[in-house]
Design an enzyme around this catalytic site. Structure first.
Site: not given
Ligand code: DX5
Ligand code: ZN
Length: 222
Positions: A7, A32, A34, A36, A65, A67, A136, A141-144, A174-176, A196
């Site tokens: 991502s 991937h 994102d 937003m 993706h 959003m 999800m 909204g955010f990575g990490g 997707d996510g974590g 990501g």
């Molecule tokens: C979050 C995104 C993800 C994000 C995941 O809203 O849709 O694609 O990049 O990031 P990680 O892998 O860091 O959780």
């Molecule tokens: Zn995503």
């Protein structure tokens, strides 16, 4: 087949082509992207112009993706920019069936995305229309962010529905998704693993994409 989807949200946007190339060398097979809008999610990222540039930078499929609110208004622009897959959120679509048809009509693979609070069973009727379902495992909204554990139950439910209905859609998460969660995600039945922070966070996307892929394959017994 297990695949890693780097991502780019967590990549260095000033060096996007290099970052994507490194993640590809490490075994990433789908990029991937994102998107937003600052309305559906509390963050703003990128749109069709960046997808158009990415299209020139890699041959890998681009998984967009979305959003965003009113995705129907932007689906043609993402197709024109070179997106291969496009997914819309159940929560953002007043007419989800129409949005999925629109994606397919524009030559992209349609996907539906569920936020953590949205039950898998709500999409049973449209499952025959989708190429992939994206679960999800964080609030978008955010990575990490940290992986939400009950996502594993949702993946298992989706696997059960797919078998029961005799369908072949792919299951994306997707996510974590990171070194401490990837095995459980794979064992629950997901095969498209978005990562990501785990790929780009340490500035070593080639090494870290490969480590994720190795861990995922090991968990799947591949
Ligand atoms: C979050 C995104 C993800 C994000 C995941 O809203 O849709 O694609 O990049 O990031 P990680 O892998 O860091 O959780
Ligand atoms: Zn995503």
């Amino acid at each position: 087949m297990i695949e890693i989807l780097p991502s780019i949200l967590s990549s260095d946007f000033a060096h996007l082509a290099d970052q994507v190339a490194a993640a590809e060398r490490g075994g990433g097979t789908i990029i991937h992207v994102d998107v937003m809008d600052g309305h559906f999610v509390p963050n703003i990222t990128l749109g069709p112009p960046v997808v158009k540039s990415l299209r020139k930078a890699t041959k890998l499929p681009l998984d967009c993706h979305l959003m965003i609110e009113n995705p129907d208004e932007y689906i043609p622009a993402f197709a024109d920019a070179g997106a291969d897959w496009a997914s819309v959120h159940y929560e953002a679509c007043r007419h989800l069936h129409r949005s999925l048809e629109l994606i397919a009509q524009h030559g992209m693979k349609p996907g539906v995305v569920l936020n953590p609070a949205t039950r898998v069973d709500l999409i049973i009727d449209i499952l025959p229309m989708v190429h992939h379902v994206l679960i999800m495992s964080v609030n978008p909204g955010f990575g990490g962010q940290s992986f939400i554990e009950f996502s594993l139950e949702k993946i298992r439910r989706l696997v059960e529905l797919r078998r029961h209905l005799g369908l072949a859609f792919r299951i994306e998460v997707d996510g974590g998704v990171a070194h401490d969660t990837v095995a459980r995600v794979v064992q629950a039945g997901a095969e498209l693993l978005v990562a990501g922070n785990a790929v780009f966070g340490a500035g070593q996307p080639e090494r870290d994409a490969r480590a994720m892929l190795d861990a995922a394959r090991k968990a799947a017994g591949q």
